[in-house]
Design a protein around this motif. Structure first.
Motif, mmCIF file in Angstrom:
data_model
loop_
_atom_site.group_PDB
_atom_site.id
_atom_site.type_symbol
_atom_site.label_atom_id
_atom_site.label_comp_id
_atom_site.label_asym_id
_atom_site.label_seq_id
_atom_site.Cartn_x
_atom_site.Cartn_y
_atom_site.Cartn_z
ATOM 1 N N THR A 281 37.311 116.323 19.900
ATOM 2 C CA THR A 281 38.463 115.429 20.043
ATOM 3 C C THR A 281 38.400 114.575 21.295
ATOM 4 O OG1 THR A 281 39.685 117.247 21.092
ATOM 5 C CG2 THR A 281 39.977 116.944 18.711
ATOM 6 N N ASP A 282 37.658 115.028 22.315
ATOM 7 C CA ASP A 282 37.540 114.231 23.540
ATOM 8 C C ASP A 282 36.516 113.110 23.391
ATOM 9 O OD1 ASP A 282 39.414 115.751 24.936
ATOM 10 O OD2 ASP A 282 37.899 117.242 25.496
ATOM 11 N N CYS A 283 35.698 113.185 22.355
ATOM 12 C CA CYS A 283 34.675 112.165 22.131
ATOM 13 C C CYS A 283 35.248 111.040 21.263
ATOM 14 C CB CYS A 283 33.447 112.776 21.459
ATOM 15 S SG CYS A 283 32.328 113.592 22.605
ATOM 16 N N ASP A 284 36.062 110.196 21.876
ATOM 17 C CA ASP A 284 36.657 109.092 21.117
ATOM 18 C C ASP A 284 35.763 107.862 21.111
ATOM 19 O OD1 ASP A 284 36.924 108.526 23.774
ATOM 20 O OD2 ASP A 284 39.064 108.073 23.705
ATOM 21 N N ASN A 285 34.585 107.950 21.769
ATOM 22 C CA ASN A 285 33.604 106.878 21.726
ATOM 23 C C ASN A 285 32.217 107.492 21.761
ATOM 24 O OD1 ASN A 285 31.730 104.715 22.952
ATOM 25 N ND2 ASN A 285 33.574 103.537 22.471
ATOM 26 N N PRO A 286 31.295 107.039 20.896
ATOM 27 C CA PRO A 286 29.974 107.675 20.811
ATOM 28 C C PRO A 286 29.115 107.529 22.050
ATOM 29 C CG PRO A 286 30.078 105.702 19.437
ATOM 30 C CD PRO A 286 31.464 105.975 19.886
ATOM 31 N N THR A 287 29.431 106.583 22.949
ATOM 32 C CA THR A 287 28.596 106.407 24.136
ATOM 33 C C THR A 287 29.184 107.065 25.382
ATOM 34 O OG1 THR A 287 29.608 104.240 24.543
ATOM 35 C CG2 THR A 287 27.547 104.272 23.306
ATOM 36 N N LYS A 288 30.157 107.937 25.205
ATOM 37 C CA LYS A 288 30.551 108.798 26.312
ATOM 38 C C LYS A 288 29.523 109.919 26.450
ATOM 39 C CE LYS A 288 35.578 108.185 26.486
ATOM 40 N NZ LYS A 288 36.884 108.880 26.380
ATOM 41 N N THR A 289 29.381 110.436 27.665
ATOM 42 C CA THR A 289 28.432 111.519 27.896
ATOM 43 C C THR A 289 29.138 112.860 27.860
ATOM 44 O OG1 THR A 289 28.713 111.281 30.293
ATOM 45 C CG2 THR A 289 26.906 110.066 29.258
ATOM 46 N N LEU B 85 22.325 109.214 34.880
ATOM 47 C CA LEU B 85 23.231 110.266 34.429
ATOM 48 C C LEU B 85 22.870 111.577 35.097
ATOM 49 C CD1 LEU B 85 23.276 109.551 30.564
ATOM 50 C CD2 LEU B 85 24.708 108.543 32.352
ATOM 51 N N ALA B 86 23.884 112.336 35.450
ATOM 52 C CA ALA B 86 23.663 113.652 36.059
ATOM 53 C C ALA B 86 24.759 114.605 35.617
ATOM 54 C CB ALA B 86 23.641 113.553 37.587
ATOM 55 N N ALA B 87 24.368 115.826 35.303
ATOM 56 C CA ALA B 87 25.305 116.909 35.002
ATOM 57 C C ALA B 87 25.012 118.050 35.958
ATOM 58 C CB ALA B 87 25.157 117.369 33.559
ATOM 59 N N ASP C 88 27.751 124.578 39.441
ATOM 60 C CA ASP C 88 27.540 125.408 40.629
ATOM 61 C C ASP C 88 28.161 126.790 40.480
ATOM 62 O OD1 ASP C 88 30.228 124.889 40.789
ATOM 63 O OD2 ASP C 88 30.130 123.787 42.685
ATOM 64 N N ASN C 89 28.342 127.195 39.221
ATOM 65 C CA ASN C 89 28.943 128.474 38.855
ATOM 66 C C ASN C 89 30.452 128.490 39.038
ATOM 67 O OD1 ASN C 89 28.447 130.962 37.620
ATOM 68 N ND2 ASN C 89 28.526 132.067 39.561
ATOM 69 N N VAL C 90 31.013 127.342 39.404
ATOM 70 C CA VAL C 90 32.469 127.201 39.500
ATOM 71 C C VAL C 90 32.921 125.918 38.806
ATOM 72 C CG1 VAL C 90 34.446 126.915 41.046
ATOM 73 C CG2 VAL C 90 32.608 128.500 41.668
ATOM 74 N N THR C 91 32.221 124.827 39.111
ATOM 75 C CA THR C 91 32.632 123.508 38.634
ATOM 76 C C THR C 91 31.532 122.862 37.803
ATOM 77 O OG1 THR C 91 33.970 123.226 40.629
ATOM 78 C CG2 THR C 91 33.513 121.251 39.333
ATOM 79 N N LEU C 92 31.932 122.295 36.676
ATOM 80 C CA LEU C 92 31.023 121.572 35.790
ATOM 81 C C LEU C 92 31.371 120.091 35.893
ATOM 82 C CD1 LEU C 92 28.798 121.906 33.599
ATOM 83 C CD2 LEU C 92 30.637 122.064 31.905
ATOM 84 N N SER C 93 30.386 119.258 36.262
ATOM 85 C CA SER C 93 30.673 117.858 36.570
ATOM 86 C C SER C 93 29.678 116.926 35.896
ATOM 87 C CB SER C 93 30.632 117.614 38.088
ATOM 88 O OG SER C 93 31.517 118.468 38.771
ATOM 89 N N LEU C 94 30.147 115.715 35.623
ATOM 90 C CA LEU C 94 29.306 114.638 35.114
ATOM 91 C C LEU C 94 29.398 113.460 36.076
ATOM 92 C CD1 LEU C 94 30.171 114.652 31.288
ATOM 93 C CD2 LEU C 94 27.880 114.930 32.255
ATOM 94 N N TYR C 95 28.236 112.857 36.370
ATOM 95 C CA TYR C 95 28.170 111.695 37.253
ATOM 96 C C TYR C 95 27.468 110.553 36.525
ATOM 97 C CZ TYR C 95 29.217 115.027 41.005
ATOM 98 O OH TYR C 95 29.805 115.986 41.797
ATOM 99 N N ILE C 96 27.947 109.345 36.744
ATOM 100 C CA ILE C 96 27.307 108.146 36.215
ATOM 101 C C ILE C 96 27.053 107.202 37.375
ATOM 102 C CG2 ILE C 96 27.538 106.159 34.672
ATOM 103 C CD1 ILE C 96 29.350 107.854 32.915
ATOM 104 N N ASP C 97 25.784 106.869 37.586
ATOM 105 C CA ASP C 97 25.362 106.022 38.703
ATOM 106 C C ASP C 97 25.869 106.550 40.036
ATOM 107 O OD1 ASP C 97 24.002 104.345 36.994
ATOM 108 O OD2 ASP C 97 25.689 102.985 36.729
ATOM 109 N N LYS D 189 34.017 107.805 30.964
ATOM 110 C CA LYS D 189 33.520 106.432 30.930
ATOM 111 C C LYS D 189 32.729 106.158 29.663
ATOM 112 C CE LYS D 189 30.904 103.047 33.655
ATOM 113 N NZ LYS D 189 30.179 102.792 34.920
ATOM 114 N N THR D 190 33.020 104.999 29.048
ATOM 115 C CA THR D 190 32.240 104.519 27.909
ATOM 116 C C THR D 190 31.137 103.606 28.425
ATOM 117 O OG1 THR D 190 34.151 104.626 26.423
ATOM 118 C CG2 THR D 190 32.327 103.194 25.772
ATOM 119 N N LEU D 191 29.898 103.903 28.061
ATOM 120 C CA LEU D 191 28.762 103.157 28.594
ATOM 121 C C LEU D 191 28.471 101.913 27.765
ATOM 122 C CD1 LEU D 191 26.244 105.981 29.582
ATOM 123 C CD2 LEU D 191 28.235 105.098 30.804
#
Length: 327
Positions: free
Chosen positions: A89-97, A126-128, A131-140, A115-117
């Motif tokens: 349900t969170d994937c409302d656009n196919p180019t989200k990571t 792209l980076a995911a 750290d055993n506590v927080t799950l993060s996504l980075y773009i640029d 973010k929609t790319l």
């Protein structure tokens, strides 16, 4: 007067051409192209923390497949993917990571970026991280989303899903047989991938931003696997950190991604070229170094023109000028 100018032009051209070094990437067709890295050292598998990184240039909206894979470990985490046609349900656009953690009950805990790319010929880093506590996504290098899964019902993580640890790692898609006999032959990415990095630590945002445009040596602390894709030819790619060989197409000729020149925004560095342990090569972004060498050539050209620009061509070569009088 023309000869020195022509020589200057040729000199500038030579300098510009010399700047183009071995900077390659792999282009995936979104149909069946894949790189398969099998039988990784089980003593080095990721557990408490990790980071996945890659430069990608997506082509099209990635609607053709369910969660097109950039980097993924079959049967376990981590992975880094696009939404594609997933029903999440969170994937409302196919180019989200998105990125996922495997839970002890066999399910996945999924985090989808915000973010929609843009898919129009643009590079993204792209980076995911986990750290055993927080799950993060980075773009640029910029934080896209950050979640603390244990506060949202995440169970104890699962190391491996049955025997799938032997499947190694897949880049650009997935192709493996599950313990239940289900053959996964989907999740293919359409676009170009470069500079695939797997770390055994959860990298900070400052670390990601500092090094995302730099070509690495392979000896950086915490770096587990690193595929720069700079072989430029052949059917194998090699990690220049821990040993890990990837087969283009996974042994299927028609599924081999295509070698292309990379124009990802990378700055140059010195390192050993993959497959050439005793040689050193400079890996540069061709456009960046071409500008540098062009400026050098232009300066030299100005000096040459000022020194010889007003001379007669015969004087330039040390030949006495000959004149013919016409009666």
């Amino acid at each position: 007067m023309l000869i020195p100018r022509y020589l200057t032009i040729l000199f500038v051209f030579f300098l510009c051409v010399s700047a183009y070094e071995d900077n390659y990437a792999l282009s995936f067709d979104g149909e069946d192209d894949i790189v398969r890295v099998g039988h990784l050292n089980t003593d080095l598998l990721l557990s408490d923390s990790w980071t996945l990184e890659a430069w990608v240039k997506p082509f099209g909206d990635q609607k053709g497949h369910f969660q097109p894979n950039i980097i993924g470990f079959p049967g376990r985490h981590p992975n880094l993917e696009f939404c594609g046609t997933t029903t999440n349900t969170d994937c409302d656009n196919p180019t989200k990571t998105l990125t996922q953690l495997r839970e002890k009950d066999g399910n996945y805990y999924t985090v989808v970026g915000n973010k929609t790319l843009d898919t129009d010929n643009k590079w993204y880093h792209l980076a995911a991280t986990w750290d055993n506590v927080t799950l993060s996504l980075y773009i640029d290098g910029e934080l896209d989303i950050s979640i603390k899964p244990y506060q949202h019902g995440y169970n104890e993580p699962l190391g491996c899903y049955f025997e799938l640890c032997d499947e190694g790692l897949d880049i650009g898609g997935y192709r493996f047989l599950s313990p239940q006999g289900t053959y996964y032959n989907n999740q293919y990415f359409k676009g170009i991938i470069d500079e695939v990095r797997v770390w055994r630590v959860g990298r900070t945002q400052s670390e990601i931003k500092k090094f995302m445009n730099q070509v690495l040596s392979g000896a950086e602390p915490g770096l587990l696997y690193y595929w720069p894709f700079d072989e430029g030819t052949g059917t194998l790619v090699s990690s220049i950190a821990e040993v890990g060989y990837g087969a283009l197409g996974g042994g299927i000729l028609t599924a081999e991604p295509r070698w292309v020149r990379s124009d990802a925004p990378l700055i140059f560095s010195y390192r050993t070229k993959p497959g050439h342990s005793n040689s050193s090569a400079i890996y540069v972004t061709a456009g960046f170094m071409s500008v540098v060498f062009f400026l050098i050539g232009a300066i030299v050209g100005v000096v040459l023109h000022r020194r010889f620009g007003n001379r007669n061509p015969s004087q330039y070569f040390g030949v006495s000028q000959v004149t013919t009088e016409v009666n």
